[in-house]
Design a protein around this motif. Structure first.
Motif, PDB file in Angstrom:
ATOM      1  N   CYS A  16      21.754 -20.056  22.238  1.00 22.41           N
ATOM      2  CA  CYS A  16      20.828 -18.967  22.368  1.00 22.41           C
ATOM      3  C   CYS A  16      20.163 -18.615  20.942  1.00 22.41           C
ATOM      4  N   PHE A  17      18.846 -18.428  20.912  1.00 20.03           N
ATOM      5  CA  PHE A  17      18.151 -17.972  19.852  1.00 20.03           C
ATOM      6  C   PHE A  17      17.921 -16.344  19.324  1.00 20.03           C
ATOM      7  N   LYS A  18      18.677 -15.777  20.091  1.00 14.70           N
ATOM      8  CA  LYS A  18      18.625 -14.426  19.992  1.00 14.70           C
ATOM      9  C   LYS A  18      20.024 -14.093  19.186  1.00 14.70           C
ATOM     10  N   PRO A  19      19.931 -13.090  18.560  1.00 17.64           N
ATOM     11  CA  PRO A  19      21.070 -12.602  17.693  1.00 17.64           C
ATOM     12  C   PRO A  19      22.283 -12.335  18.655  1.00 17.64           C
ATOM     13  N   THR A  20      23.546 -12.703  18.676  1.00 14.16           N
ATOM     14  CA  THR A  20      24.678 -12.606  19.618  1.00 14.16           C
ATOM     15  C   THR A  20      25.739 -11.859  18.959  1.00 14.16           C
ATOM     16  N   GLU A  21      25.715 -11.256  17.630  1.00  8.51           N
ATOM     17  CA  GLU A  21      26.615 -10.429  17.161  1.00  8.51           C
ATOM     18  C   GLU A  21      27.169  -9.407  18.024  1.00  8.51           C
ATOM     19  N   THR A  22      26.131  -8.765  18.375  1.00  9.03           N
ATOM     20  CA  THR A  22      26.305  -7.385  19.166  1.00  9.03           C
ATOM     21  C   THR A  22      26.988  -7.683  20.528  1.00  9.03           C
ATOM     22  N   PHE A  23      26.514  -8.611  21.223  1.00  9.26           N
ATOM     23  CA  PHE A  23      27.329  -9.069  22.317  1.00  9.26           C
ATOM     24  C   PHE A  23      28.761  -9.615  22.128  1.00  9.26           C
ATOM     25  N   VAL A  24      29.031 -10.422  21.098  1.00  8.37           N
ATOM     26  CA  VAL A  24      30.275 -10.892  20.923  1.00  8.37           C
ATOM     27  C   VAL A  24      31.097  -9.633  20.479  1.00  8.37           C
ATOM     28  N   LYS A  25      30.600  -8.777  19.785  1.00  6.70           N
ATOM     29  CA  LYS A  25      31.574  -7.656  19.333  1.00  6.70           C
ATOM     30  C   LYS A  25      31.891  -6.806  20.375  1.00  6.70           C
ATOM     31  N   ASP A  26      30.929  -6.544  21.413  1.00  5.16           N
ATOM     32  CA  ASP A  26      31.062  -5.744  22.695  1.00  5.16           C
ATOM     33  C   ASP A  26      31.993  -6.577  23.512  1.00  5.16           C
ATOM     34  N   LEU A  27      31.847  -7.661  23.576  1.00  2.73           N
ATOM     35  CA  LEU A  27      32.855  -8.352  24.578  1.00  2.73           C
ATOM     36  C   LEU A  27      34.387  -8.236  24.088  1.00  2.73           C
ATOM     37  N   LEU A  28      34.375  -8.495  22.845  1.00  3.84           N
ATOM     38  CA  LEU A  28      35.936  -8.354  22.254  1.00  3.84           C
ATOM     39  C   LEU A  28      36.592  -7.011  22.352  1.00  3.84           C
ATOM     40  N   ASP A  29      35.643  -6.160  22.310  1.00  4.98           N
ATOM     41  CA  ASP A  29      36.067  -4.875  22.409  1.00  4.98           C
ATOM     42  C   ASP A  29      36.487  -4.572  24.056  1.00  4.98           C
ATOM     43  N   LYS A  30      35.839  -5.041  24.827  1.00  2.00           N
ATOM     44  CA  LYS A  30      35.896  -4.955  26.336  1.00  2.00           C
ATOM     45  C   LYS A  30      37.246  -5.515  26.616  1.00  2.00           C
ATOM     46  N   ILE A  31      37.544  -6.666  26.106  1.00  2.14           N
ATOM     47  CA  ILE A  31      38.697  -7.472  26.465  1.00  2.14           C
ATOM     48  C   ILE A  31      39.996  -7.118  26.004  1.00  2.14           C
ATOM     49  N   ARG A  32      39.802  -6.202  24.996  1.00  4.57           N
ATOM     50  CA  ARG A  32      41.042  -5.797  24.333  1.00  4.57           C
ATOM     51  C   ARG A  32      41.713  -4.926  25.381  1.00  4.57           C
ATOM     52  N   GLY A  33      43.021  -5.411  25.616  1.00  8.20           N
ATOM     53  CA  GLY A  33      44.002  -4.602  26.329  1.00  8.20           C
ATOM     54  C   GLY A  33      43.872  -5.159  27.919  1.00  8.20           C
ATOM     55  N   MET A  34      43.129  -6.394  28.104  1.00  6.37           N
ATOM     56  CA  MET A  34      43.265  -6.657  29.486  1.00  6.37           C
ATOM     57  C   MET A  34      44.262  -7.605  29.540  1.00  6.37           C
ATOM     58  N   GLN A  35      44.539  -7.935  30.985  1.00  2.00           N
ATOM     59  CA  GLN A  35      45.692  -8.931  31.126  1.00  2.00           C
ATOM     60  C   GLN A  35      45.016 -10.310  31.872  1.00  2.00           C
ATOM     61  N   LYS A  36      45.739 -11.212  31.710  1.00  3.52           N
ATOM     62  CA  LYS A  36      45.307 -12.466  32.146  1.00  3.52           C
ATOM     63  C   LYS A  36      45.429 -12.433  33.674  1.00  3.52           C
ATOM     64  N   LEU A  37      44.819 -12.983  34.630  1.00  4.65           N
ATOM     65  CA  LEU A  37      44.632 -12.870  36.026  1.00  4.65           C
ATOM     66  C   LEU A  37      45.029 -14.110  36.566  1.00  4.65           C
ATOM     67  N   SER A  38      45.349 -15.183  35.849  1.00  2.00           N
ATOM     68  CA  SER A  38      45.601 -16.392  36.451  1.00  2.00           C
ATOM     69  C   SER A  38      47.173 -16.501  37.140  1.00  2.00           C
ATOM     70  N   THR A  39      47.729 -15.654  36.876  1.00  2.32           N
ATOM     71  CA  THR A  39      49.270 -15.244  37.595  1.00  2.32           C
ATOM     72  C   THR A  39      49.363 -13.897  37.972  1.00  2.32           C
ATOM     73  N   PRO A  40      49.191 -13.890  39.419  1.00  3.32           N
ATOM     74  CA  PRO A  40      49.364 -12.541  39.982  1.00  3.32           C
ATOM     75  C   PRO A  40      50.760 -11.642  39.546  1.00  3.32           C
ATOM     76  N   GLN A  41      50.540 -10.436  39.369  1.00  2.00           N
ATOM     77  CA  GLN A  41      51.462  -9.684  38.753  1.00  2.00           C
ATOM     78  C   GLN A  41      52.601  -9.318  40.064  1.00  2.00           C
ATOM     79  N   LYS A  42      53.873  -9.590  39.775  1.00  2.00           N
ATOM     80  CA  LYS A  42      54.809  -9.185  41.013  1.00  2.00           C
ATOM     81  C   LYS A  42      55.121  -7.732  40.976  1.00  2.00           C
ATOM     82  N   LYS A  43      55.265  -7.170  41.892  1.00  2.00           N
ATOM     83  CA  LYS A  43      55.735  -5.709  42.074  1.00  2.00           C
ATOM     84  C   LYS A  43      57.139  -5.436  42.644  1.00  2.00           C
TER      85      LYS A  43
END
Length: 133
Positions: free
Chosen positions: A106-133
């Protein structure tokens, strides 16, 4: 074929019925074949809220990549930002390095995208294994 049971079966007992063909028929038997229904239990539930967050994140990522690469969705270079892989990493620096590595063409600056992505995934859970209730 699987079908989910009707609401009359009760909210606390989710059921799935698997339809399979009946046994072999005798030669010359003109009776109609009746499928056999076996009952199975749904034992794992997915966290819908977490699934919705993941879908929204993936749509956001796609929109951002379209802007970064200044192209249509079909023209985005073949790359996969694996959110579960990022969540497995312990430090934001590692996550940031991995995303930047994926966006190397990518030839455009990616710093803002990377920072926003990391902010968005903070606190998320992995979905590869379903949660049992």
């Amino acid at each position: 074929m699987a079908t989910v049971s009707s609401p009359e079966s009760g909210p606390h007992s989710p059921r799935v019925y698997f339809q399979s063909p009946s046994g072999p028929r005798a030669a010359g038997d003109d009776t109609e074949e009746i499928p056999v229904r076996r009952q199975g239990k749904v034992t794992v539930k997915y966290d819908r809220k977490e699934l919705r967050k993941r879908l929204n994140l993936e749509e956001w990522i796609l929109d951002q990549l379209i802007k970064l690469y200044d192209c249509e969705e079909e023209e985005i270079p073949e790359l996969e930002i694996d959110v579960d892989e990022l969540l497995d990493m312990e430090h934001d620096e590692d996550r940031s390095s991995r995303v930047k590595e994926l966006l190397v063409e990518c030839f455009k600056p990616t710093e803002t995208f990377v920072k926003d992505l990391l902010d968005k995934i903070r606190g998320m859970q992995k979905l590869s294994t379903p949660q049992k209730k």
